[in-house]
Design an enzyme around this catalytic site. Structure first.
Site, PDB file in Angstrom:
ATOM      1  NE  ARG A 126       6.624  19.183 -17.574  1.00 49.53           N
ATOM      2  CZ  ARG A 126       6.448  20.382 -18.153  1.00 49.53           C
ATOM      3  NH1 ARG A 126       6.673  21.486 -17.475  1.00 49.53           N
ATOM      4  NH2 ARG A 126       6.079  20.456 -19.398  1.00 49.53           N
ATOM      5  CE  LYS A 148       7.123  -0.510  -5.248  1.00 49.40           C
ATOM      6  NZ  LYS A 148       6.909  -1.970  -5.168  1.00 49.40           N
ATOM      7  CD  GLU A 190       0.494  -5.584   2.073  1.00 47.30           C
ATOM      8  OE1 GLU A 190       1.624  -6.106   2.107  1.00 47.30           O
ATOM      9  OE2 GLU A 190      -0.074  -5.283   0.994  1.00 47.30           O
ATOM     10  CE  LYS A 232       6.811   0.292   1.564  1.00 49.90           C
ATOM     11  NZ  LYS A 232       5.527   0.293   0.943  1.00 49.90           N
ATOM     12  CD  GLU A 242       9.855  -3.581  -6.539  1.00 52.63           C
ATOM     13  OE1 GLU A 242       9.108  -2.956  -5.766  1.00 52.63           O
ATOM     14  OE2 GLU A 242       9.462  -4.495  -7.280  1.00 52.63           O
ATOM     15  NE  ARG A 246       9.420   0.040  -2.531  1.00 48.93           N
ATOM     16  CZ  ARG A 246       8.963   1.279  -2.463  1.00 48.93           C
ATOM     17  NH1 ARG A 246       9.776   2.289  -2.719  1.00 48.93           N
ATOM     18  NH2 ARG A 246       7.710   1.529  -2.144  1.00 48.93           N
ATOM     19  CG  ASN A 250       6.130  -6.306  -4.493  1.00 39.70           C
ATOM     20  OD1 ASN A 250       5.237  -5.636  -3.994  1.00 39.70           O
ATOM     21  ND2 ASN A 250       7.038  -5.802  -5.313  1.00 39.70           N
ATOM     22  CG  HIS A 270      -3.841  -5.021  -1.923  1.00 35.81           C
ATOM     23  ND1 HIS A 270      -3.272  -5.447  -3.104  1.00 35.81           N
ATOM     24  CD2 HIS A 270      -2.809  -4.732  -1.086  1.00 35.81           C
ATOM     25  CE1 HIS A 270      -1.953  -5.402  -2.989  1.00 35.81           C
ATOM     26  NE2 HIS A 270      -1.641  -4.981  -1.783  1.00 35.81           N
TER      27      HIS A 270
HETATM   28  P1  NAD Z   1      -8.879   1.062   0.612  1.00 34.83           P
HETATM   29  O1  NAD Z   1      -8.134   2.289   0.357  1.00 34.83           O
HETATM   30  O2  NAD Z   1      -9.877   0.616  -0.385  1.00 34.83           O
HETATM   31  O3  NAD Z   1      -9.589   1.204   2.028  1.00 34.83           O
HETATM   32  C1  NAD Z   1     -10.352   0.142   2.506  1.00 34.83           C
HETATM   33  C2  NAD Z   1     -11.787   0.566   2.884  1.00 34.83           C
HETATM   34  O4  NAD Z   1     -11.767   1.173   4.168  1.00 34.83           O
HETATM   35  C3  NAD Z   1     -12.418   1.578   1.961  1.00 34.83           C
HETATM   36  O5  NAD Z   1     -13.779   1.286   1.825  1.00 34.83           O
HETATM   37  C4  NAD Z   1     -12.226   2.879   2.707  1.00 34.83           C
HETATM   38  O6  NAD Z   1     -13.167   3.861   2.357  1.00 34.83           O
HETATM   39  C5  NAD Z   1     -12.430   2.430   4.133  1.00 34.83           C
HETATM   40  N1  NAD Z   1     -11.782   3.233   5.153  1.00 34.83           N
HETATM   41  C6  NAD Z   1     -10.564   3.818   5.099  1.00 34.83           C
HETATM   42  N2  NAD Z   1     -10.241   4.308   6.300  1.00 34.83           N
HETATM   43  C7  NAD Z   1     -11.300   4.070   7.116  1.00 34.83           C
HETATM   44  C8  NAD Z   1     -11.549   4.320   8.477  1.00 34.83           C
HETATM   45  N3  NAD Z   1     -10.638   4.863   9.279  1.00 34.83           N
HETATM   46  N4  NAD Z   1     -12.738   3.961   8.985  1.00 34.83           N
HETATM   47  C9  NAD Z   1     -13.667   3.340   8.209  1.00 34.83           C
HETATM   48  N5  NAD Z   1     -13.472   3.027   6.926  1.00 34.83           N
HETATM   49  C10 NAD Z   1     -12.291   3.388   6.380  1.00 34.83           C
HETATM   50  O7  NAD Z   1      -7.890  -0.190   0.828  1.00 34.83           O
HETATM   51  P2  NAD Z   1      -6.500  -0.351   1.581  1.00 34.83           P
HETATM   52  O8  NAD Z   1      -6.483  -1.740   2.051  1.00 34.83           O
HETATM   53  O9  NAD Z   1      -6.245   0.729   2.539  1.00 34.83           O
HETATM   54  O10 NAD Z   1      -5.446  -0.175   0.403  1.00 34.83           O
HETATM   55  C11 NAD Z   1      -5.389  -1.088  -0.666  1.00 34.83           C
HETATM   56  C12 NAD Z   1      -4.724  -0.409  -1.822  1.00 34.83           C
HETATM   57  O11 NAD Z   1      -3.385  -0.066  -1.472  1.00 34.83           O
HETATM   58  C13 NAD Z   1      -4.623  -1.269  -3.049  1.00 34.83           C
HETATM   59  O12 NAD Z   1      -5.025  -0.529  -4.175  1.00 34.83           O
HETATM   60  C14 NAD Z   1      -3.162  -1.625  -3.140  1.00 34.83           C
HETATM   61  O13 NAD Z   1      -2.739  -1.846  -4.459  1.00 34.83           O
HETATM   62  C15 NAD Z   1      -2.519  -0.419  -2.539  1.00 34.83           C
HETATM   63  N6  NAD Z   1      -1.192  -0.658  -1.985  1.00 34.83           N
HETATM   64  C16 NAD Z   1      -0.201   0.196  -2.325  1.00 34.83           C
HETATM   65  C17 NAD Z   1       1.051   0.036  -1.790  1.00 34.83           C
HETATM   66  C18 NAD Z   1       2.127   1.034  -2.101  1.00 34.83           C
HETATM   67  O14 NAD Z   1       3.286   0.794  -1.737  1.00 34.83           O
HETATM   68  N7  NAD Z   1       1.820   2.143  -2.713  1.00 34.83           N
HETATM   69  C19 NAD Z   1       1.307  -1.016  -0.898  1.00 34.83           C
HETATM   70  C20 NAD Z   1       0.271  -1.863  -0.554  1.00 34.83           C
HETATM   71  C21 NAD Z   1      -0.998  -1.681  -1.108  1.00 34.83           C
HETATM   72  N1  GLY Z   2       4.260  -2.572  -1.062  1.00 36.07           N
HETATM   73  C1  GLY Z   2       5.501  -2.877  -1.680  1.00 36.07           C
HETATM   74  C2  GLY Z   2       6.411  -1.734  -1.817  1.00 36.07           C
HETATM   75  O1  GLY Z   2       6.131  -0.634  -1.373  1.00 36.07           O
HETATM   76  O2  GLY Z   2       7.469  -1.883  -2.364  1.00 36.07           O
END
Ligand code: NAD
Ligand code: GLY
Length: 366
Positions: A126, A148, A190, A232, A242, A246, A250, A270
């Site tokens: 939890r 998030k 972003e 942010k 949100e 917030r 998006n 993404h």
């Molecule tokens: P990801 O986590 O898939 O990383 C991208 C790629 O880079 C992967 O192959 C990873 O292994 C590689 N990588 C990571 N760090 C590295 C480094 N320093 N050197 C070499 N390779 C590296 O993708 P992302 O773009 O970081 O994140 C996308 C995800 O984030 C999506 O699932 C999206 O929905 C989520 N997201 C969440 C929020 C939130 O508020 N929680 C906001 C935006 C996006």
């Molecule tokens: N990436 C959108 C949020 O964190 O609200």
């Protein structure tokens, strides 16, 4: 050229859930930066098969000064693995190592690792403390901040999750040196997002520095990460869950999520889907009267200079609409979009299907 960027801190103010975002170079190897982390008997570093060989040993060494046992779990890499099955590997590791509720989870990787580790931390016994150690630009400017957490469902992106804040975000800018160029561009989507929705001065700055950002100039990256985190933190500090404001974070995401799930998770990154989604969002905003053609062109040109796609895949308007209805902003089946109501300001509203179809016809490949 390698420039050392001294650590700076941005605070995210959420009462007893407040925490610092530390931004600087070579932070991973310094145990003193972990002062805000609660002590516990064990730490679990959750990472993936790509990031583990690059950075897990350094973090593990720093954590060894604070924790009796430091475990490492390496997940398969990719958006396609942001699912129940992979999430369960984290619970398997926690239970397998006999981890108690004072165990601290460390999410070492991009947004996929961060979102899944955060969700695991929210639900294991939890709730156990966790720390975000983002290693992609996208995760440093967005996903690691604000609490998030989620996994995907085949029927919709990020549909299962929780709001759960980390205790610390450690943005080590040095990790960006190993990031593939395509991933850097995805992160820039972003960064760009914050301009049209909140800060026109920042938009001017990004335009003036886009080549330096693409070339990974350390000072430019440091400023982009810091300003993005400041914006942010400001937004999340006012609307953590949100209920209103917030949602502006998006911008481009309703179209973007449809691209990601419509093509199959992982086909477009993404950030690529968000970049293209912002072009669509700008065209919709123009039709709704918030911005003019010149602003649409300006934003599109910047997104393109960041190395991002600006033409959407040909999923067909019916499919786009179907996918966009499965969105957390939808109400009673009505799609709600983040639109720019004037340059530097955004709101959430619905739009007639016919108008959305016009936008899709204009922005997607034939
Ligand atoms: P990801 O986590 O898939 O990383 C991208 C790629 O880079 C992967 O192959 C990873 O292994 C590689 N990588 C990571 N760090 C590295 C480094 N320093 N050197 C070499 N390779 C590296 O993708 P992302 O773009 O970081 O994140 C996308 C995800 O984030 C999506 O699932 C999206 O929905 C989520 N997201 C969440 C929020 C939130 O508020 N929680 C906001 C935006 C996006
Ligand atoms: N990436 C959108 C949020 O964190 O609200």
């Amino acid at each position: 050229m390698r420039l050392s960027v001294p650590p700076e801190s941005v605070e995210i103010l959420l009462g007893e859930r407040s925490y610092p975002i530390l931004i600087g170079s070579d932070l991973l190897s310094e145990p003193r930066h972990l002062a805000a982390v609660p002590t516990g008997s064990a730490a679990l570093i959750v990472t993936n098969t790509t990031v583990e060989p690059l950075y897990a040993a350094t973090l593990r060494e720093a954590l060894a000064a604070r924790f009796r046992a430091v475990h490492v779990l390496s997940l398969p890499d990719g958006e396609a693995y942001k699912d129940w099955r992979t999430l369960n590997l984290i619970f398997d590791a926690l239970l397998g190592h006999g981890c108690d509720r004072k165990t601290v989870l460390f999410a070492l990787g991009g947004g996929v690792v961060g979102d899944m580790t955060g969700f695991a931390a929210a639900s294991y016994m939890r709730g156990v403390p966790f720390v975000q150690v983002p290693t992609t630009l996208l995760a440093q400017v967005d996903s690691s901040v604000g609490g998030k957490t989620a996994i995907n469902h085949p029927l919709g992106k990020n549909m299962i999750g929780a709001f759960y804040q980390p205790r610390l975000v450690l943005c080590d800018l040095s990790t960006l040196s190993t990031l593939p160029a395509r991933e850097l561009s995805a992160g820039l989507a972003e960064v760009i997002k914050y301009g049209p929705i909140h800060d026109l001065d920042f938009l001017d700055w990004i335009e003036a520095n886009i080549d330096a950002l693409v070339a990974r100039d350390p000072a430019a990256l440091a400023h982009a990460v810091r300003r993005s985190c400041e914006i942010k933190a400001l937004v999340v500090g006012q609307d953590e869950r949100e209920t209103g404001l917030r949602a502006i974070l998006n911008f481009g995401h309703t179209f973007g999520h449809a691209i990601e799930s419509g093509l199959g998770y992982g086909k477009w990154l993404h950030g690529e889907a968000v970049g293209c989604g912002m072009v669509m969002g700008a065209h919709l905003s123009r039709r709704l009267g918030g911005i003019d053609d010149a602003f649409v062109r300006r934003l599109t040109a910047l997104i393109e200079r960041a190395g991002l796609p600006v033409v959407g895949p040909a999923l067909g308007a019916d499919r786009y609409l179907e996918l966009m209805r499965v969105d957390k902003k939808s109400e009673a089946g009505e799609i709600r979009f983040v639109v720019i109501d004037k340059p530097g300001s955004a709101t959430v509203r619905s739009a007639p299907d016919a108008m959305v179809r016009e936008v899709l016809a204009q922005c997607c490949a034939a």
